[in-house]
Design a protein around this motif. Structure first.
Motif, PDB file in Angstrom:
ATOM      1  N   ALA A   1       0.835  -1.204   0.000  1.00 22.00           N
ATOM      2  CA  ALA A   1       0.000   0.000   0.000  1.00 22.00           C
ATOM      3  C   ALA A   1       0.869   1.253   0.000  1.00 22.00           C
ATOM      4  CB  ALA A   1      -0.932  -0.008   1.203  1.00 22.00           C
TER       5      ALA A   1
ATOM      6  N   TRP B   1       2.104   1.767  -3.483  1.00 18.85           N
ATOM      7  CA  TRP B   1       1.049   2.249  -4.388  1.00 18.85           C
ATOM      8  C   TRP B   1       0.625   3.672  -4.059  1.00 18.85           C
ATOM      9  CZ3 TRP B   1      -1.403  -0.045  -8.693  1.00 18.85           C
ATOM     10  CH2 TRP B   1      -0.851  -1.276  -9.057  1.00 18.85           C
TER      11      TRP B   1
ATOM     12  N   THR C   1      -5.083  -2.088  -6.415  1.00 17.34           N
ATOM     13  CA  THR C   1      -3.978  -2.511  -5.556  1.00 17.34           C
ATOM     14  C   THR C   1      -4.203  -3.929  -5.032  1.00 17.34           C
ATOM     15  OG1 THR C   1      -3.689  -0.217  -4.880  1.00 17.34           O
ATOM     16  CG2 THR C   1      -2.649  -1.886  -3.509  1.00 17.34           C
TER      17      THR C   1
ATOM     18  N   LYS D   1      -2.060  -7.443  -5.705  1.00 21.23           N
ATOM     19  CA  LYS D   1      -1.501  -8.197  -4.578  1.00 21.23           C
ATOM     20  C   LYS D   1      -1.950  -9.665  -4.595  1.00 21.23           C
ATOM     21  CE  LYS D   1      -0.226  -8.456   0.032  1.00 21.23           C
ATOM     22  NZ  LYS D   1       0.248  -9.827   0.045  1.00 21.23           N
TER      23      LYS D   1
ATOM     24  N   HIS E   1      -4.723  -1.807   3.280  1.00 25.18           N
ATOM     25  CA  HIS E   1      -4.526  -0.810   2.227  1.00 25.18           C
ATOM     26  C   HIS E   1      -5.486   0.371   2.383  1.00 25.18           C
ATOM     27  CE1 HIS E   1      -7.521  -3.613   1.123  1.00 25.18           C
ATOM     28  NE2 HIS E   1      -7.656  -3.289  -0.129  1.00 25.18           N
TER      29      HIS E   1
END
Lengths: 291, 280
Positions: free
Chosen positions: A119, A122, A161, A165, A229
């Protein structure tokens, strides 16, 4: 194995697991139910039974409805994408393509990184104008965009995201299933002159169905479980546009310390999870490959 | 496991196949890009964050700065203690329970097994509000023990080991019993050695899960002496700190390093372990 007489051994063997599971799964689940029916004790005043009061305020709480809606959108958006991509990845890695072990490594790599690290990475990508995504899009003449600060794109950014992952993790299950497939099927199809897309549609895809169901349930559970996240990227904002259910529970319980209301919210989550459990054990399990 | 299923299917023309190959490489590149970029920013100074020059000087400065701006050594130690405690407990507790389920018949077995499986669905994260209350009433808030408590028994581990133990041939069990071995000795001499690959698989999955776990530790810890790496990284990189990206990238790589290096060295074992744990 003597079946007729009472045996002490299994009970002793099961004791530690039972105590721990009851203390941290069954007991808290029951207590969540109980506490959701009481008002919090304040000073010397003891907890007071208020029945459905918290549930009534929940129905009138727009943030609750927003979080529920966002959770649904999040699940509906991430799960099919992750399934499709992971299936594709598995087929690629299982083919004769050059460099497949390097590709497998790159697909799987995000799985072993902590979500909190992912996170943070990103967060940088989503930075307006300076971030990698805007830099890339500007090559094609797109304007800069505040991905995480815009209510229309905040939740979607979280979803992207999460897909990055998780897809590689689910790829593993498809890879295992593909490797168990009988190669004579492909040979037979080749003799019949079947095209590759036809073969995928009529043979591979149906044979992967049990894996797909298994992956689907796990992906849905993950979509309700992971909020790392959210904490890093958007903190539920802007204006609750990316608040999903567990994140709202987290905020109510550990930021506002309204644990009674948080218990009522948790009950909703437990009902959803129990529903999923029912689907898995009751309906899908007969078709699923494990057991 | 890398054996290729070279598709013998005919009837596709070269052009579409070339297109598919290009598409496959694009997807892999897309997936690799974020990670490669992090490695790039971590090992270069700030001016190269968006300036890709192959001859840019490589520096470890970001790692040094990150290491000194937060007590990462302490965080590493905390994480290490946490996963050691959780894994040791899980291995013992799950082995015993799985052995009971696989070997014995007793009244209520099915119901009990079902009650164990409940934890697969209603995972500890969903119950954090009540589990926090339990930790508080035990006086354990902000301790490493509290971080591990909800995970000390794992339904997944019990399920996985039970499946494995059920495949142990009954003859082996009988033979050991005839030689006079008690239940515990049979478990240790017959069942556990046969399940070794499953233990490795489960251990890897469990360690990576707890190495990466954030939410419950975040809730239940609030000091440097208990925080694991994930929470430490979260505190360190909070936006209000205004840290540079290169340093954040370095910190992110650093906190993931043990798993990452393990994965790069033992890639096949990692993938196979996750596979083994997943398909049981």
């Amino acid at each position: 194995m003597a079946r007729s007489r009472f045996q002490l051994a299994p009970w002793i063997l099961l004791l530690p697991a039972t105590v721990l599971l009851v203390a941290f799964t069954h007991y808290p689940a029951v207590m969540t139910m109980v506490k959701s029916l009481y008002r919090l004790p304040k000073g010397s005043r003891p907890a007071k039974f208020v029945g459905t009061e918290h549930y009534v305020s929940m129905i009138n709480d727009p943030v609750f409805w927003a979080s529920l809606k966002n959770s649904m959108i999040y699940a509906l958006g991430t799960v099919p994408m992750a399934i499709g991509l992971s299936m594709l990845m598995a087929i690629i890695v299982n083919s004769a393509i050059k460099g497949r072990s390097l590709m497998r490594m790159f697909f799987f790599l995000p799985t072993i990184l902590p979500m909190i690290a992912v996170a943070n990475i990103w967060l940088f990508f989503y930075t307006p104008s300076y971030g990698l995504i805007d830099q890339f899009l500007s090559l094609f003449g797109f304007e800069q965009h505040n991905w995480l600060g815009d209510p229309d794109t905040a939740l979607g950014s979280l979803m992207v995201t999460a897909i990055w992952k998780e897809a590689g993790f689910f790829m593993i299950f498809y890879l295992a299933a593909l490797q168990q497939m009988n190669p004579t099927l492909a040979e037979a199809a080749a003799l019949e002159g079947a095209g590759r897309w036809y073969f995928f549609r009529r043979v591979t895809f149906p044979l992967l169905m049990p894996t797909t169901l298994f992956v689907m349930i796990n992906a849905i559970i993950n979509s309700f479980r992971l909020i790392d996240h959210v904490i890093v990227l958007t903190r539920g904002g802007p204006d609750n546009a990316s608040t999903i259910l567990l994140y709202y529970i987290y905020m109510v319980a550990f930021r506002y310390w309204d644990t009674a209301y948080a218990s009522a919210l948790t009950m909703v989550l437990l009902v959803i999870l129990a529903g999923l459990a029912f689907i898995q054990f009751g309906i899908l399990d007969r078709k699923i490959h494990y057991k | 496991m890398i054996q290729a299923n070279a598709s013998p299917i005919a009837g596709t023309n070269g052009a579409s196949r070339a297109l598919e190959t290009v598409g496959a490489y694009m997807l892999a590149l897309l997936w690799a890009l974020p990670f490669l970029y992090v490695v790039w920013t971590a090992f270069h100074s700030a001016e190269y964050e968006v300036n890709f020059n192959l001859f840019a000087p490589i520096t470890l400065e970001n790692f040094v700065t990150a290491w000194h701006s937060a007590p990462f050594a302490r965080y590493f130690l905390n994480t290490f203690m946490l996963i050691t405690m959780v894994l040791a407990s899980q291995l013992v507790v799950c082995t015993l329970a799985a052995y009971a389920f696989a070997k014995y018949d007793f009244p209520g077995k099915t119901i009990l097994f079902f009650l164990v499986l409940v934890q697969l669905m209603i995972m500890p994260e969903a119950l954090m509000v009540e589990n926090y209350a339990t930790a508080a009433s035990l006086g354990l808030v902000d301790t490493i023990v509290a971080m591990g408590l909800p995970y000390l028994a794992s339904a997944f581990g019990i399920f996985l080991l039970r499946q494995t133990f059920m495949t142990v041939p009954k003859e082996l069990d009988d033979a050991a019993r005839i030689e006079g071995a008690g239940p515990l000795k049979i478990l240790l001499k017959v069942y556990v050695p046969l399940a070794k690959p499953v233990y490795i698989a489960y251990g890897l999955v469990s360690v990576s899960y707890h190495w990466n776990n954030l939410l419950w530790p975040l809730v239940v810890t609030n000091s440097v002496t208990t925080r694991p790496l994930t929470v430490g990284l979260q505190v360190f990189s909070s936006p209000d700190q205004g840290v540079q990206w290169g340093i954040i990238s370095a910190a992110a790589l650093m906190t993931s390093a043990p798993l990452l290096i393990g994965f790069l060295l033992f890639q096949r074992q990692f993938v196979q372990s996750f596979m083994r744990a997943g398909i049981k």
